[in-house]
Structures are given as structure tokens and as C-alpha cells.
Scaffold this motif. Structure first.
Motif, PDB file in Angstrom:
ATOM      1  N   LEU A  24       0.823  -1.211   0.000  1.00  0.00           N
ATOM      2  CA  LEU A  24       0.000   0.000   0.000  1.00  0.00           C
ATOM      3  C   LEU A  24       0.859   1.263   0.000  1.00  0.00           C
ATOM      4  N   ALA A  25       1.934   1.263   0.754  1.00  0.00           N
ATOM      5  CA  ALA A  25       2.827   2.427   0.797  1.00  0.00           C
ATOM      6  C   ALA A  25       3.418   2.685  -0.587  1.00  0.00           C
ATOM      7  N   GLU A  26       3.826   1.613  -1.245  1.00  0.00           N
ATOM      8  CA  GLU A  26       4.412   1.743  -2.579  1.00  0.00           C
ATOM      9  C   GLU A  26       3.388   2.255  -3.590  1.00  0.00           C
ATOM     10  N   ARG A  27       2.189   1.700  -3.557  1.00  0.00           N
ATOM     11  CA  ARG A  27       1.150   2.079  -4.523  1.00  0.00           C
ATOM     12  C   ARG A  27       0.600   3.483  -4.297  1.00  0.00           C
ATOM     13  N   LEU A  28       0.439   3.851  -3.015  1.00  0.00           N
ATOM     14  CA  LEU A  28      -0.302   5.072  -2.696  1.00  0.00           C
ATOM     15  C   LEU A  28       0.552   6.212  -2.145  1.00  0.00           C
ATOM     16  N   GLY A  29       1.818   5.940  -1.899  1.00  0.00           N
ATOM     17  CA  GLY A  29       2.678   6.974  -1.341  1.00  0.00           C
ATOM     18  C   GLY A  29       2.384   7.293   0.114  1.00  0.00           C
ATOM     19  N   LEU A  30       1.746   6.362   0.819  1.00  0.00           N
ATOM     20  CA  LEU A  30       1.483   6.555   2.243  1.00  0.00           C
ATOM     21  C   LEU A  30       2.715   6.125   3.036  1.00  0.00           C
ATOM     22  N   ARG A  31       2.826   6.625   4.274  1.00  0.00           N
ATOM     23  CA  ARG A  31       3.967   6.299   5.134  1.00  0.00           C
ATOM     24  C   ARG A  31       3.657   5.061   5.972  1.00  0.00           C
ATOM     25  N   HIS A  32       4.538   4.083   5.907  1.00  0.00           N
ATOM     26  CA  HIS A  32       4.390   2.845   6.672  1.00  0.00           C
ATOM     27  C   HIS A  32       5.030   3.053   8.037  1.00  0.00           C
ATOM     28  N   ILE A  33       4.218   3.023   9.083  1.00  0.00           N
ATOM     29  CA  ILE A  33       4.729   3.111  10.449  1.00  0.00           C
ATOM     30  C   ILE A  33       4.682   1.711  11.047  1.00  0.00           C
ATOM     31  N   SER A  34       5.857   1.087  11.109  1.00  0.00           N
ATOM     32  CA  SER A  34       5.965  -0.225  11.745  1.00  0.00           C
ATOM     33  C   SER A  34       6.146   0.019  13.237  1.00  0.00           C
ATOM     34  N   VAL A  35       5.115  -0.275  14.010  1.00  0.00           N
ATOM     35  CA  VAL A  35       5.167  -0.004  15.448  1.00  0.00           C
ATOM     36  C   VAL A  35       6.327  -0.760  16.088  1.00  0.00           C
ATOM     37  N   ASN A  36       6.559  -2.003  15.673  1.00  0.00           N
ATOM     38  CA  ASN A  36       7.683  -2.753  16.241  1.00  0.00           C
ATOM     39  C   ASN A  36       8.997  -2.008  16.055  1.00  0.00           C
ATOM     40  N   GLN A  37       9.181  -1.413  14.880  1.00  0.00           N
ATOM     41  CA  GLN A  37      10.413  -0.679  14.593  1.00  0.00           C
ATOM     42  C   GLN A  37      10.494   0.597  15.422  1.00  0.00           C
ATOM     43  N   VAL A  38       9.390   1.311  15.545  1.00  0.00           N
ATOM     44  CA  VAL A  38       9.355   2.534  16.353  1.00  0.00           C
ATOM     45  C   VAL A  38       9.683   2.210  17.808  1.00  0.00           C
ATOM     46  N   VAL A  39       9.108   1.136  18.313  1.00  0.00           N
ATOM     47  CA  VAL A  39       9.360   0.721  19.705  1.00  0.00           C
ATOM     48  C   VAL A  39      10.852   0.521  19.932  1.00  0.00           C
ATOM     49  N   LYS A  40      11.512  -0.149  19.002  1.00  0.00           N
ATOM     50  CA  LYS A  40      12.954  -0.400  19.126  1.00  0.00           C
ATOM     51  C   LYS A  40      13.766   0.875  18.910  1.00  0.00           C
ATOM     52  N   ASP A  41      13.490   1.587  17.817  1.00  0.00           N
ATOM     53  CA  ASP A  41      14.311   2.740  17.439  1.00  0.00           C
ATOM     54  C   ASP A  41      14.193   3.915  18.397  1.00  0.00           C
ATOM     55  N   LYS A  42      13.008   4.094  18.982  1.00  0.00           N
ATOM     56  CA  LYS A  42      12.778   5.267  19.832  1.00  0.00           C
ATOM     57  C   LYS A  42      12.610   4.902  21.313  1.00  0.00           C
ATOM     58  N   ASP A  43      13.035   3.702  21.663  1.00  0.00           N
ATOM     59  CA  ASP A  43      13.001   3.236  23.056  1.00  0.00           C
ATOM     60  C   ASP A  43      11.624   3.393  23.708  1.00  0.00           C
ATOM     61  N   CYS A  44      10.611   2.985  23.012  1.00  0.00           N
ATOM     62  CA  CYS A  44       9.241   3.055  23.534  1.00  0.00           C
ATOM     63  C   CYS A  44       8.885   1.740  24.224  1.00  0.00           C
ATOM     64  N   HIS A  45       9.763   1.302  25.115  1.00  0.00           N
ATOM     65  CA  HIS A  45       9.545   0.024  25.785  1.00  0.00           C
ATOM     66  C   HIS A  45      10.085   0.071  27.207  1.00  0.00           C
ATOM     67  N   ASP A  46       9.647  -0.921  27.973  1.00  0.00           N
ATOM     68  CA  ASP A  46      10.088  -1.064  29.371  1.00  0.00           C
ATOM     69  C   ASP A  46      10.932  -2.323  29.534  1.00  0.00           C
ATOM     70  N   GLY A  47      11.645  -2.701  28.485  1.00  0.00           N
ATOM     71  CA  GLY A  47      12.498  -3.880  28.559  1.00  0.00           C
ATOM     72  C   GLY A  47      12.017  -4.973  27.627  1.00  0.00           C
ATOM     73  N   PHE A  48      12.667  -6.123  27.739  1.00  0.00           N
ATOM     74  CA  PHE A  48      12.425  -7.253  26.847  1.00  0.00           C
ATOM     75  C   PHE A  48      11.871  -8.428  27.639  1.00  0.00           C
TER      76      PHE A  48
END
Length: 172
Positions: A24-48
Motif C-alpha cells: 500500500l505504501a508503494e502504490r499510494l505513497g502513504l507512510r508505513h509506520i511499523s510499530v515494532n520498529q518505532v518501539v525499538k528505534d525510539k526506546d518506547c519500551h520497558d524492557g524485553f
């Protein structure tokens, strides 16, 4: 007013959320927000969590991390939960479903720990995420799509693409 809609693509792990979002992102030019990636990249977690082999998400940090992007519109939010996202952010909720045999095979191929595999199978069988979506958002914006095969995935992407085009015609 947003120029493009925000769409949550949700469902049990292994149903094809990321594949749908990427198409969908490729076809429509929308931004794909992978929550799993955001959680890791921006430290939106309380551990593993070792037992489940996954991050323990801090939902407040997560919402803060994506709020500015989502308020601009044009986001595909890719995650296995949807009830934490404010109604005002969401224009469509797509709940992807697969049959339990297909799901088992996909999760086994990902080497999911047995406890996590069983919990996800139970969740899919009991329609937990579909019910969560129906309880959290107006029924007219929640759709359930089957994602067992690549043909079904392609049909789903076509359907969501048509919905986005209609949303833009109606809202711009």
C-alpha cells in the motif's frame, strides 16, 4: 484536515500486516509506520520479555513518538493491536485474518516460542483482535479481510487502494 487517511493494519502476528503495508505504501505513497520498529528505534519500551521474545511496549511513549506523523495523515500503522490509538487519528481499521493452519505454519517458520505461538493461535481462533477493533472504533470503519494466499493479499491491497481513493475524493 488531513489530505490522506490514516489506516491501521492489524491482526495476529503472521497474518501479513507488513506485506500489506509495504504494498500500500508503494502504490499510494502513504507512510508505513511499523510499530515494532518505532518501539525499538525510539526506546518506547520497558524492557524485553524473554519468555515471549518481544519488547514490553510503553504505550504512552509510543503514542508520543508517532503523534506528529499521524496527525499529518497518510499513515499506515502496522501493529498487532489497535485499541490504544485515539479514534480521532484513525480513518480505517483493517483486521487481517488467516486460517489457523496457515498461521501455525507462518509462526513456526519464524521460530516463535511455543507459548507465544499458542497464544497467537488462540487469539486468532477467538477473534480477539477483530473484537478489539469493533469495540474501539465505529463499525463502519472496521473491515475484516482474509489473508491466506498471495491472491487474497493482492485483492485486499486493491480494495484498500480503492477505499483510499474514495476517501480522498470525499474529503479533499
Amino acid at each position: 484536515m488531513r489530505q490522506s487517511p490514516n489506516i491501521i493494519i492489524t491482526g495476529t502476528p503472521g497474518v501479513g500486516k507488513t506485506t500489506h503495508c509495504e504494498s500500500l505504501a508503494e502504490r499510494l505513497g502513504l507512510r508505513h509506520i511499523s510499530v515494532n520498529q518505532v518501539v525499538k528505534d525510539k526506546d518506547c519500551h520497558d524492557g524485553f520479555d524473554e519468555e515471549y521474545q518481544s519488547w514490553i511496549v510503553d504505550e504512552d511513549k509510543l503514542l508520543d513518538a508517532i503523534e506528529d506523523d499521524v496527525k499529518q495523515g497518510g499513515c499506515l500503522i502496522d501493529w498487532h493491536a489497535c485499541d490504544l490509538f485515539p479514534k480521532s487519528w484513525v480513518d480505517l481499521v483493517v483486521v487481517l485474518r488467516v486460517d489457523s493452519t496457515t498461521l501455525y505454519d507462518r509462526l513456526k517458520a519464524r521460530n516463535y516460542p511455543e507459548v507465544k505461538l499458542q497464544e497467537n493461535l488462540d487469539s486468532e481462533i477467538m477473534e480477539v483482535l477483530l473484537q478489539e477493533a469493533r469495540d474501539s472504533y465505529d463499525e463502519e470503519i472496521v473491515i475484516e479481510l482474509t489473508s491466506n494466499t498471495s491472491d487474497e493479499m493482492e485483492t485486499n491491497v486493491d480494495r484498500v487502494e480503492a477505499w483510499v481513493r474514495q476517501w480522498k475524493a470525499d474529503n479533499n
